[in-house]
Design a protein around this motif. Structure first.
Motif, PDB file in Angstrom:
ATOM      1  N   LEU A 226       0.811  -1.224   0.000  1.00 49.44           N
ATOM      2  CA  LEU A 226       0.000   0.000   0.000  1.00 49.44           C
ATOM      3  C   LEU A 226       0.842   1.272   0.000  1.00 49.44           C
ATOM      4  N   GLU A 227       1.943   1.253   0.716  1.00 51.87           N
ATOM      5  CA  GLU A 227       2.761   2.461   0.812  1.00 51.87           C
ATOM      6  C   GLU A 227       3.419   2.833  -0.511  1.00 51.87           C
ATOM      7  N   THR A 228       3.483   1.885  -1.441  1.00 49.92           N
ATOM      8  CA  THR A 228       4.091   2.157  -2.750  1.00 49.92           C
ATOM      9  C   THR A 228       3.055   2.612  -3.768  1.00 49.92           C
ATOM     10  N   TRP A 229       1.770   2.561  -3.416  1.00 54.07           N
ATOM     11  CA  TRP A 229       0.717   2.965  -4.336  1.00 54.07           C
ATOM     12  C   TRP A 229       0.757   4.472  -4.546  1.00 54.07           C
ATOM     13  N   HIS A 230       0.153   4.904  -5.626  1.00 57.24           N
ATOM     14  CA  HIS A 230       0.027   6.337  -5.894  1.00 57.24           C
ATOM     15  C   HIS A 230      -0.828   6.994  -4.808  1.00 57.24           C
ATOM     16  N   ASP A 231      -0.298   8.021  -4.162  1.00 53.50           N
ATOM     17  CA  ASP A 231      -0.995   8.777  -3.124  1.00 53.50           C
ATOM     18  C   ASP A 231      -1.557   7.853  -2.037  1.00 53.50           C
ATOM     19  N   PRO A 232      -0.689   7.082  -1.374  1.00 53.36           N
ATOM     20  CA  PRO A 232      -1.175   6.106  -0.395  1.00 53.36           C
ATOM     21  C   PRO A 232      -1.906   6.734   0.784  1.00 53.36           C
ATOM     22  N   GLU A 233      -1.503   7.945   1.173  1.00 52.59           N
ATOM     23  CA  GLU A 233      -2.176   8.614   2.284  1.00 52.59           C
ATOM     24  C   GLU A 233      -3.655   8.833   1.963  1.00 52.59           C
ATOM     25  N   TYR A 234      -3.932   9.246   0.723  1.00 52.51           N
ATOM     26  CA  TYR A 234      -5.324   9.482   0.338  1.00 52.51           C
ATOM     27  C   TYR A 234      -6.117   8.173   0.360  1.00 52.51           C
ATOM     28  N   VAL A 235      -5.517   7.126  -0.175  1.00 55.54           N
ATOM     29  CA  VAL A 235      -6.203   5.828  -0.218  1.00 55.54           C
ATOM     30  C   VAL A 235      -6.553   5.370   1.188  1.00 55.54           C
ATOM     31  N   MET A 236      -5.585   5.451   2.092  1.00 51.36           N
ATOM     32  CA  MET A 236      -5.787   4.878   3.426  1.00 51.36           C
ATOM     33  C   MET A 236      -6.673   5.724   4.334  1.00 51.36           C
ATOM     34  N   THR A 237      -6.910   6.972   3.977  1.00 47.77           N
ATOM     35  CA  THR A 237      -7.762   7.814   4.817  1.00 47.77           C
ATOM     36  C   THR A 237      -9.133   8.090   4.197  1.00 47.77           C
ATOM     37  N   ASN A 238      -9.385   7.538   3.021  1.00 46.55           N
ATOM     38  CA  ASN A 238     -10.656   7.816   2.357  1.00 46.55           C
ATOM     39  C   ASN A 238     -11.464   6.575   2.013  1.00 46.55           C
ATOM     40  N   CYS A 239     -11.107   5.460   2.633  1.00 47.12           N
ATOM     41  CA  CYS A 239     -11.925   4.254   2.491  1.00 47.12           C
ATOM     42  C   CYS A 239     -11.650   3.337   3.679  1.00 47.12           C
ATOM     43  N   HIS A 240     -12.530   2.402   3.878  1.00 44.17           N
ATOM     44  CA  HIS A 240     -12.357   1.371   4.897  1.00 44.17           C
ATOM     45  C   HIS A 240     -11.825   0.141   4.170  1.00 44.17           C
ATOM     46  N   ILE A 241     -10.580  -0.196   4.414  1.00 42.19           N
ATOM     47  CA  ILE A 241      -9.930  -1.300   3.714  1.00 42.19           C
ATOM     48  C   ILE A 241     -10.284  -2.618   4.389  1.00 42.19           C
ATOM     49  N   LEU A 242     -10.760  -3.561   3.593  1.00 40.38           N
ATOM     50  CA  LEU A 242     -11.063  -4.908   4.071  1.00 40.38           C
ATOM     51  C   LEU A 242     -10.093  -5.871   3.408  1.00 40.38           C
ATOM     52  N   ALA A 243      -9.302  -6.569   4.213  1.00 43.89           N
ATOM     53  CA  ALA A 243      -8.242  -7.427   3.682  1.00 43.89           C
ATOM     54  C   ALA A 243      -8.549  -8.895   3.935  1.00 43.89           C
ATOM     55  N   ALA A 244      -8.318  -9.714   2.902  1.00 42.89           N
ATOM     56  CA  ALA A 244      -8.522 -11.161   2.994  1.00 42.89           C
ATOM     57  C   ALA A 244      -7.178 -11.859   2.842  1.00 42.89           C
ATOM     58  N   ASN A 245      -6.885 -12.785   3.755  1.00 44.74           N
ATOM     59  CA  ASN A 245      -5.587 -13.455   3.705  1.00 44.74           C
ATOM     60  C   ASN A 245      -5.502 -14.420   2.532  1.00 44.74           C
ATOM     61  N   ARG A 246      -4.345 -14.425   1.878  1.00 46.54           N
ATOM     62  CA  ARG A 246      -4.123 -15.310   0.732  1.00 46.54           C
ATOM     63  C   ARG A 246      -3.072 -16.366   1.065  1.00 46.54           C
ATOM     64  N   ASP A 247      -2.959 -16.732   2.352  1.00 48.11           N
ATOM     65  CA  ASP A 247      -2.059 -17.800   2.787  1.00 48.11           C
ATOM     66  C   ASP A 247      -0.595 -17.376   2.752  1.00 48.11           C
TER      67      ASP A 247
ATOM     68  N   HIS B  44       0.661 -14.877   4.984  1.00 50.68           N
ATOM     69  CA  HIS B  44       1.076 -14.285   6.249  1.00 50.68           C
ATOM     70  C   HIS B  44       0.272 -14.873   7.401  1.00 50.68           C
ATOM     71  N   THR B  45       0.899 -14.901   8.596  1.00 49.94           N
ATOM     72  CA  THR B  45       0.195 -15.346   9.784  1.00 49.94           C
ATOM     73  C   THR B  45      -0.710 -14.225  10.287  1.00 49.94           C
ATOM     74  N   LYS B  46      -1.651 -14.581  11.144  1.00 51.72           N
ATOM     75  CA  LYS B  46      -2.552 -13.583  11.735  1.00 51.72           C
ATOM     76  C   LYS B  46      -1.749 -12.537  12.505  1.00 51.72           C
ATOM     77  N   THR B  47      -0.725 -12.963  13.221  1.00 48.91           N
ATOM     78  CA  THR B  47       0.094 -12.018  13.979  1.00 48.91           C
ATOM     79  C   THR B  47       0.804 -11.034  13.057  1.00 48.91           C
ATOM     80  N   GLN B  48       1.340 -11.540  11.953  1.00 52.50           N
ATOM     81  CA  GLN B  48       2.003 -10.663  10.981  1.00 52.50           C
ATOM     82  C   GLN B  48       1.039  -9.620  10.436  1.00 52.50           C
ATOM     83  N   LEU B  49      -0.165 -10.067  10.104  1.00 50.44           N
ATOM     84  CA  LEU B  49      -1.161  -9.141   9.550  1.00 50.44           C
ATOM     85  C   LEU B  49      -1.603  -8.125  10.589  1.00 50.44           C
TER      86      LEU B  49
END
Length: 200
Positions: free
Chosen positions: A113-134, A136-141
């Motif tokens: 996410l931090e490498t995306w174009h204008d990441p600050e805008y993305v992360m403050t203007n939507c509610h991100i829902l993430a699904a694990n794809r096997d 990373h562990t729950k602790t890592q996430l």
């Protein structure tokens, strides 16, 4: 009345049952009234654009895969835009029509996410829902989400679901090698791929 929308973006090359399951679980767990499945036009971060089939095929496969879900629909917003498509630009357009936006991603994208174009805008203007794809562990996430929340004031939640073991690249490789893709694709989408000689 608050206008709420969910967005599931991606190349969808092709869309598979893992994508569908993510949307279903997000709809159920977060009471999202409608989810737009939004294929990218010219992806800004795709490694090899030569393997991406034409948008008309990707859209057709999406429509076949989601037609039994009344709360999902195809959006061609990013395909219709010229040049590279950025999530930040898409969110700016959608905010004109919606009060609250859920953005569905694979949890591996939390590390990009931090490498995306204008990441600050993305992360403050939507509610991100993430699904694990096997990957990373729950602790890592949990640690990654905590970092993004503290650094960007991001609003991020994990979708509770089984890990997604299906990938579009695996499907493309299996089709190329004439191997079965049972339980990986919607049956009608699979037939569409065969009928149109895609990925072979």
């Amino acid at each position: 009345m608050e206008r709420i929308i969910g967005i599931m973006g991606g190349t969808f090359n092709p869309i598979h049952l893992g994508h569908i399951q993510i949307a279903v679980k997000a709809h159920e767990q977060f009471n999202i009234p409608h989810i737009l499945v939004m294929p990218s036009g010219q992806p800004s971060s795709y490694k090899d654009t030569s393997v991406i089939v034409d948008a008309i095929h990707r859209c057709a496969m999406i429509e076949l895969s989601i037609k039994k879900y009344p709360y999902m629909s195809l959006s061609t917003m990013e395909i219709e835009r010229t040049g590279p498509t950025f999530t930040s630009d898409t969110l700016k357009i959608l905010k004109n029509s919606y009060d609250y936006i859920y953005f569905l991603i694979g949890a591996d994208s939390l590390y990009a996410l931090e490498t995306w174009h204008d990441p600050e805008y993305v992360m403050t203007n939507c509610h991100i829902l993430a699904a694990n794809r096997d990957n990373h562990t729950k602790t890592q996430l949990d640690n990654r989400i905590e970092y993004l929340k503290k650094t960007y004031n991001a609003n991020i939640s994990l979708i509770s679901m089984d890990n997604v073991y299906i990938s579009s690249s695996d499907i493309r490789q299996r089709i190329k090698q004439h191997l079965p893709v049972d339980n990986m694709l919607n049956k009608e989408a699979e037939q569409y791929i065969l009928d149109n000689h895609l990925y072979c």
